[in-house]
Design an enzyme around this catalytic site. Structure first.
Site, PDB file in Angstrom:
ATOM      1  N   GLY A 118      79.954  40.999 -35.793  1.00 43.30           N
ATOM      2  CA  GLY A 118      80.569  42.311 -35.925  1.00 43.30           C
ATOM      3  C   GLY A 118      80.792  42.704 -37.372  1.00 43.30           C
ATOM      4  O   GLY A 118      80.693  41.870 -38.291  1.00 43.30           O
ATOM      5  N   LEU A 133      84.542  33.916 -25.141  1.00 42.77           N
ATOM      6  CA  LEU A 133      85.847  34.374 -24.686  1.00 42.77           C
ATOM      7  C   LEU A 133      85.958  34.423 -23.164  1.00 42.77           C
ATOM      8  O   LEU A 133      87.061  34.502 -22.621  1.00 42.77           O
ATOM      9  CB  LEU A 133      86.156  35.756 -25.272  1.00 42.77           C
ATOM     10  N   TYR A 177      84.689  43.143 -26.791  1.00 41.39           N
ATOM     11  CA  TYR A 177      83.745  43.995 -26.079  1.00 41.39           C
ATOM     12  C   TYR A 177      83.945  45.395 -26.638  1.00 41.39           C
ATOM     13  O   TYR A 177      85.029  45.970 -26.516  1.00 41.39           O
ATOM     14  CB  TYR A 177      84.055  43.954 -24.582  1.00 41.39           C
ATOM     15  N   TYR A 189      87.742  51.222 -22.272  1.00 43.60           N
ATOM     16  CA  TYR A 189      87.805  50.428 -23.504  1.00 43.60           C
ATOM     17  C   TYR A 189      89.216  50.429 -24.080  1.00 43.60           C
ATOM     18  O   TYR A 189      89.769  49.378 -24.422  1.00 43.60           O
ATOM     19  CB  TYR A 189      86.807  50.988 -24.517  1.00 43.60           C
ATOM     20  N   TRP A 206      87.052  54.282 -36.668  1.00 41.86           N
ATOM     21  CA  TRP A 206      85.874  54.857 -37.311  1.00 41.86           C
ATOM     22  C   TRP A 206      85.273  53.891 -38.350  1.00 41.86           C
ATOM     23  O   TRP A 206      85.054  54.249 -39.512  1.00 41.86           O
ATOM     24  CB  TRP A 206      86.230  56.181 -37.973  1.00 41.86           C
TER      25      TRP A 206
END
Length: 306
Positions: free
Chosen positions: A10, A38, A62, A126, A151
């Protein structure tokens, strides 16, 4: 100081790896799939405690916002149950945890920036799973710092800056939403903030654990953000295109995006300080690297010669 990070691909994790290169006193360990999963909560404690970390950074998540509408159980298993298991493991080995969360815990209807005292009310799957994750983390480890951000952009992964530059290679005009507002945030700035937080919270006298907001210093629309990207790209001879401002209704998505994702970061600044670069600087650096990487892919011999 040994910092253990869940996830490695990530934006935040990869920027943490870059920041660590400049700080030889930091030992950063990244746990990631397939060895660390996880969804396999029974093995999380052993995987984390074997490294005896001073700090645990919970960055794995996620993050497929639209797909989560159809996979909320899976998102919950990772973002809530998995995050809680990481926090419990950190507690077991006497380590504070820094957990990365999101603006999606809010519904986006507030006038003005959201503070930590505002009541979360997520409108997406989410957002619901990330809010549950915050609560699982806080319940499992009282020594927690939950960092809500928004963002994100960087040279890594998929993000708005990279998308705009890709579109500019294919089109002369791009329609960008102008009625959603937030704080574009460099993942590199978050990485620096995480290191600053880590150094403070290991001190015995630190007692300001809890939820914090950390985002870029400027609030703008996605359309305005696109214009910043193209201004910086033009200055470096990169791809550009014209921006047409459109409404959210003209760009439908599976998950409802918050109309207002602006974040008040004054609490973070008061406790930890906040030395954040101007947006133009962070965008320029990211755009520069993205352009360079694009040239290297086109000219592999040049890349090999460096």
């Amino acid at each position: 100081m040994r910092i253990l990070v869940t996830g490695h691909s990530g934006q935040v994790a990869r920027c943490l790896a870059q920041v660590a290169n400049d700080q030889p006193n930091l030992d950063i360990v990244f746990l990631h799939r397939p060895d660390f999963d996880l969804l396999e909560t029974s093995s999380v404690e052993d995987q984390i405690c074997r490294y005896s970390p001073d700090i645990v950074v919970s960055a794995a998540a996620y993050t497929a916002v639209d797909l989560a509408e159809d996979e909320e159980d899976l998102a919950f298993a990772i973002n809530a149950v998995g995050a809680g298991a990481v926090a419990a493991a950190a507690k077991k080995c006497d380590a504070p945890i820094i957990h990365i969360s999101t603006d999606y815990v809010f519904d986006g209807t507030k006038d003005g920036a959201y503070s930590e005292t505002d009541v979360p009310s997520p409108k997406t799957a989410y957002g619901r799973t990330k809010l549950a994750g915050e609560r699982f983390v806080a319940g499992a480890n009282p020594e927690h710092i939950i960092l809500r951000t928004a963002w994100l952009f960087s040279v890594f992964g998929q993000n708005f800056v990279k998308t705009m530059l890709r579109i500019a290679k294919e089109k002369n005009i791009v329609g960008v939403v102008s009625d959603q507002f937030g704080n574009p945030t460099s993942a590199y700035e978050i990485a620096k903030a995480i290191i600053a937080v880590a150094k403070l919270i290991v001190e015995p006298e630190f007692d300001s654990f809890g939820v914090y907001h950390f985002a870029g210093p400027e609030t703008m629309s996605w359309a305005d953000f696109a214009k910043v990207v193209f201004e910086q790209s033009a200055a470096q001879g990169g791809p550009i295109c014209s921006v047409t401002e459109i409404d959210t209704s003209q760009f439908p998505s599976r998950a409802v995006r918050p109309k207002n994702a602006a974040m008040d970061c004054s609490k973070f600044e008061a406790v930890f300080g906040r030395d954040v670069a101007h947006l133009d600087i962070d965008v320029r650096l990211s755009v520069s690297e993205i352009i360079k990487n694009s040239h290297r892919r086109k000219n592999p011999a040049m890349a090999l010669s460096r």
